[in-house]
Write a protein that holds these residues in place. Structure first.
Motif, short mmCIF file in Angstrom:
data_model
loop_
_atom_site.label_atom_id
_atom_site.label_comp_id
_atom_site.label_asym_id
_atom_site.label_seq_id
_atom_site.Cartn_x
_atom_site.Cartn_y
_atom_site.Cartn_z
N ALA A 292 0.85 -1.20 0.00
CA ALA A 292 0.00 0.00 0.00
C ALA A 292 0.88 1.24 0.00
O ALA A 292 0.65 2.20 -0.75
N ASN A 293 1.92 1.20 0.84
CA ASN A 293 2.83 2.34 0.94
C ASN A 293 3.49 2.64 -0.41
O ASN A 293 3.63 3.81 -0.79
N ASP A 294 3.85 1.58 -1.11
CA ASP A 294 4.51 1.78 -2.41
C ASP A 294 3.65 2.61 -3.37
O ASP A 294 4.19 3.35 -4.19
N THR A 295 2.34 2.47 -3.25
CA THR A 295 1.47 3.23 -4.16
C THR A 295 1.60 4.73 -3.89
O THR A 295 1.64 5.54 -4.83
N ALA A 296 1.67 5.08 -2.60
CA ALA A 296 1.81 6.50 -2.24
C ALA A 296 3.21 7.00 -2.61
O ALA A 296 3.37 8.10 -3.16
N ALA A 297 4.21 6.16 -2.32
CA ALA A 297 5.59 6.55 -2.63
C ALA A 297 5.73 6.80 -4.13
O ALA A 297 6.34 7.78 -4.55
N GLU A 298 5.15 5.92 -4.91
CA GLU A 298 5.28 6.07 -6.35
C GLU A 298 4.53 7.31 -6.83
O GLU A 298 4.97 8.00 -7.75
N TYR A 299 3.41 7.61 -6.17
CA TYR A 299 2.69 8.83 -6.56
C TYR A 299 3.58 10.06 -6.34
O TYR A 299 3.70 10.92 -7.22
N VAL A 300 4.24 10.12 -5.17
CA VAL A 300 5.10 11.29 -4.91
C VAL A 300 6.25 11.32 -5.92
O VAL A 300 6.57 12.38 -6.47
N ARG A 301 6.82 10.17 -6.20
CA ARG A 301 7.92 10.14 -7.19
C ARG A 301 7.43 10.64 -8.55
O ARG A 301 8.14 11.35 -9.26
N SER A 302 6.19 10.28 -8.90
CA SER A 302 5.67 10.73 -10.21
C SER A 302 5.52 12.25 -10.22
O SER A 302 5.76 12.90 -11.23
N ARG A 303 5.16 12.82 -9.05
CA ARG A 303 5.04 14.28 -8.99
C ARG A 303 6.42 14.94 -9.10
O ARG A 303 6.56 16.00 -9.69
N ILE A 304 7.42 14.28 -8.50
CA ILE A 304 8.78 14.83 -8.60
C ILE A 304 9.19 14.83 -10.08
O ILE A 304 9.74 15.82 -10.59
N ARG A 305 8.88 13.74 -10.77
CA ARG A 305 9.23 13.67 -12.21
C ARG A 305 8.50 14.75 -13.00
O ARG A 305 9.02 15.29 -13.97
N ASP A 306 7.24 15.03 -12.61
CA ASP A 306 6.48 16.09 -13.29
C ASP A 306 7.14 17.45 -13.13
O ASP A 306 7.12 18.29 -14.02
N ILE A 307 7.69 17.68 -11.93
CA ILE A 307 8.19 19.03 -11.62
C ILE A 307 9.62 19.24 -12.11
O ILE A 307 9.96 20.31 -12.63
N VAL A 308 10.46 18.22 -11.93
CA VAL A 308 11.89 18.41 -12.19
C VAL A 308 12.19 18.09 -13.65
O VAL A 308 11.93 16.98 -14.13
N ALA A 309 12.76 19.06 -14.34
CA ALA A 309 12.93 18.94 -15.79
C ALA A 309 13.95 17.86 -16.18
O ALA A 309 13.73 17.11 -17.13
N ASP A 310 15.04 17.77 -15.43
CA ASP A 310 16.08 16.80 -15.80
C ASP A 310 15.74 15.44 -15.16
O ASP A 310 15.74 15.31 -13.93
N PRO A 311 15.48 14.42 -15.99
CA PRO A 311 15.05 13.12 -15.44
C PRO A 311 16.07 12.51 -14.49
O PRO A 311 15.70 11.86 -13.51
N TYR A 339 15.34 22.79 -8.34
CA TYR A 339 16.37 22.06 -9.08
C TYR A 339 16.30 22.32 -10.58
O TYR A 339 17.15 21.86 -11.33
N ASN A 340 15.29 23.09 -11.02
CA ASN A 340 15.26 23.52 -12.43
C ASN A 340 16.05 24.79 -12.65
O ASN A 340 16.21 25.24 -13.78
N ASP A 342 19.23 27.26 -12.98
CA ASP A 342 20.59 27.07 -13.49
C ASP A 342 21.64 27.12 -12.38
O ASP A 342 22.75 26.64 -12.56
N ASN A 343 21.30 27.78 -11.28
CA ASN A 343 22.33 27.97 -10.25
C ASN A 343 22.25 26.93 -9.13
O ASN A 343 22.73 27.17 -8.02
N VAL A 344 21.59 25.79 -9.40
CA VAL A 344 21.48 24.76 -8.35
C VAL A 344 21.99 23.43 -8.89
O VAL A 344 21.60 22.99 -9.97
N THR A 345 22.87 22.80 -8.10
CA THR A 345 23.42 21.49 -8.47
C THR A 345 23.12 20.52 -7.34
O THR A 345 23.28 20.86 -6.16
N LEU A 346 22.71 19.31 -7.70
CA LEU A 346 22.43 18.29 -6.68
C LEU A 346 23.53 17.23 -6.74
O LEU A 346 23.77 16.64 -7.79
N VAL A 347 24.15 16.99 -5.60
CA VAL A 347 25.20 15.96 -5.54
C VAL A 347 24.70 14.83 -4.64
O VAL A 347 24.28 15.07 -3.50
N ASP A 348 24.75 13.62 -5.17
CA ASP A 348 24.29 12.46 -4.40
C ASP A 348 25.47 11.91 -3.60
O ASP A 348 26.35 11.26 -4.15
#
Ligand SMILES: Cc1cc2nc3c(=O)[nH]c(=O)nc-3n(C[C@H](O)[C@H](O)[C@H](O)COP(=O)(O)OP(=O)(O)OC[C@H]3O[C@@H](n4cnc5c(N)ncnc54)[C@H](O)[C@@H]3O)c2cc1C
Length: 547
Positions: A292-311, A339-340, A342-348
């Motif tokens: 059940a949790n995975d369904t919510a987690a995946e929903y949030v991830r899909s929203r992140i993909r909608d918002i953030v331009a660079d996959p 994160y869209n 130009d002056n922001v970089t994300l380092v993992d």
């Protein structure tokens, strides 16, 4: 240095909890001494002045309910108030109820030792104060011990560094600077968008991506404020009867009992509420069933993909290592969209960990990032941290640090066996950080005040939790936690952000109404699970003139 003196109670901390404790205990006629490490009242809201700091429980719920007059006279300007506005509110409360008068600021309690014969705590501070008190109330907060990063070369870096929980009062001007932000918990998520609007460049060092939802913050319109004020009392009662101290509809269905379209519609509506608890309570099993949790987690991830331009960046921002809601979720304003820029970089830094700070910046296993200033959004040694700061010694010289070496042990999160007359407000084993903390604080302080009134009336000199009651409570706290997905995450609820800290799920997850009922039942049963020892010397009669 002040002369040693005796008071009825010492209150450590002057945040929401400490201030309310002053108010309630004064009503009982107790003499009080308060100590606060900060220079003024406010606790969390005095210390956390980083850009973007706000509450994530709605302002009209995140405030005291004990005074209907106060509730009516104070008007919040935004749905989620900023740190300055919350601090202004705390100051207003302190002035209105004259709560500063017994508090010594810029004073840290360094030791508290129980004297069994005298039935008193001996309390010492970093300013050389020494005071004795029948009761010691630890209103030291759950998130007040800032967790400094443990990174090699921290003193080598030649630019300024700032911890979000110890932010300079004069503010920081990042204009034209390259800023590194280490940490992406609530404080990072709130501050990064604001810093990015000012700085020349922001490099975010992320170890664990968090689930964050849009706050949908906005100015409060006068009509809705008036409507809430007209039925504030009823609303407060509903809050107290709600699992998390905020009124949220609790659906009956499982996320797995409906089809994908229905889920999508429900999650989309929950996302739009702009509340912390909307998504986690969209279905009744999100925090207990991994599928059940995975369904919510995946929903949030899909929203992140909608918002953030660079996959690729979107993927790096997508949490995959912990179930949704099992680390404190965040509410943000434009976090992912930042994160869209130009002056922001994300380092993992999970895949390329930070090796050290150099004079010029941050070196990971693969690169060196040049920065002019570093923000440590590294959070707190939560819940037990502030209680283990001072040397607290109980019956027979046992220290709290020794007793809690394998993790905190409390009865109801409010007392710990072998440490009589020591009360912990929202301590480990109470709902605390899982709920609207204002509701939890008022419930605890009211319980403590009623307990002290009872003890005085009955001529009891010391109250101490029994080891058996404590063992049963600790077992219950674990049992309930283990029914959920929470213990599967390496969260600060589990102590996982502090190297070497025992991994124990600290807050009580059974919900506020159930917890409050247990506390009330214990009190009604003459403090079942506690040993009450008659006063070794007669207690002076309570008197209003002693306030
Ligand atoms: C950035 C941030 C945002 C938050 N937002 C929310 C929110 O939206 N909703 C929510 O429910 N909760 C939120 N919280 C949690 C917040 O901590 C509580 O809501 C609440 O403010 C806690 O009040 P308190 O009085 O218990 O503790 P605190 O406010 O932490 O106050 C404790 C005080 O004790 C003092 N102290 C500690 N040890 C000693 C010592 N040994 N001697 C002297 N003084 C000492 C500290 O200096 C501190 O001022 C947030 C926390 C943070 C950090």
């Amino acid at each position: 240095m002040t002369e040693p003196r005796d008071v009825d109670a010492v209150v450590v901390g002057a945040g929401f909890a400490g201030l309310y404790a002053h108010h309630r205990l004064r009503q009982l006629g107790l003499t009080l001494q308060g100590y606060e490490a900060a220079a003024d009242v406010g606790g969390t809201w005095w210390w956390n002045r980083y850009p973007g700091a706000r509450c994530d429980v709605e302002s009209m719920d995140y405030c005291y309910s004990f005074s209907p007059d106060l509730e009516q006279e104070w008007t919040w300007s935004e749905r989620y108030a900023t740190q300055p506005e919350i601090l202004q509110y705390v100051n207003h409360v302190a002035d209105r109820f004259d709560l500063r008068r017994d508090i010594q600021f810029e004073t840290r309690v360094t030791a508290a030792a129980w004297d069994d014969a005298a039935q008193r705590w001996h309390i010492a501070t970093d300013r050389g104060d020494s005071v004795t008190a029948r009761f010691c109330i630890m209103a030291t907060g759950c998130l007040s011990a800032a967790k400094q990063p443990e990174i090699d070369g921290i003193d080598t870096f030649r630019g300024p560094t700032f911890h979000t929980g110890r932010w300079p009062h004069e503010g920081v001007d990042f204009s034209g600077l390259r800023v590194g932000v280490i940490g992406t918990g609530s404080s990072g998520i709130q501050s990064i968008p604001v810093i990015a609007r000012q700085a020349a460049h922001v490099t975010v060092f992320q170890r664990t991506p968090n689930f964050s939802m849009p706050a949908k913050n906005a100015p409060l319109d006068p009509e809705s404020v008036a409507a809430r004020k007209a039925r504030y009392r009823e609303h407060r009662q509903a809050m107290r009867e709600s699992r998390a101290g905020v009124v949220v509809p609790m659906p009956e269905e499982s996320a797995l009992s409906v089809d994908a379209d229905a889920r999508e519609t429900r999650f989309a509506a929950a996302w739009e509420t702009g509340t912390l608890y909307g998504m986690v309570s969209a279905y009744n099993d999100l925090l207990i069933d991994r599928d059940a949790n995975d369904t919510a987690a995946e929903y949030v991830r899909s929203r992140i993909r909608d918002i953030v331009a660079d996959p690729e960046v979107a993927e790096r921002l997508s949490p995959r290592n912990h179930p949704f809601g099992t680390k404190r979720p965040c509410l943000d304003t434009e976090y992912y969209a930042t994160y869209n820029r130009d002056n922001v970089t994300l380092v993992d830094v999970r895949s390329t960990p930070i090796v050290e700070l150099t004079a010029a910046g941050v070196r990971t296993t693969t690169d060196e990032y040049a920065v002019d200033a570093i923000v440590f959004a590294t959070g707190f040694d939560a819940m037990s941290g502030p209680l283990l700061g001072p040397d607290i010694t109980g019956v027979g010289g046992t220290t709290l640090r020794d007793k809690w070496a394998a993790g905190p042990r409390t009865y109801l999160g409010i007392a710990t066996a072998g440490f009589p007359n020591l009360f912990t407000v929202t301590g480990p084993g109470s709902p605390s950080v899982l709920v609207n903390m204002l509701v939890a604080i008022e419930q605890h302080v009211d319980w403590v005040a009623a307990c002290i009134a009872f003890l005085r009336e009955r001529g009891v000199g010391a109250i101490d939790a029994t080891v058996e009651a404590e063992d049963r409570w600790v077992h219950h706290v674990n049992e309930v936690a283990n029914l959920t997905l929470f213990p599967t995450a390496n969260s600060w609820y589990m102590g996982a952000n502090v190297p070497g800290k025992p991994r124990v799920f600290m807050p009580y997850i059974g919900g506020l109404p159930r917890y409050s009922k247990i506390c009330d039942d214990v009190a009604a049963d003459d403090y079942r699970g506690f040993t009450l020892t008659p006063a070794s010397a007669p207690e002076p009669a309570p008197s209003a003139s002693r306030t």
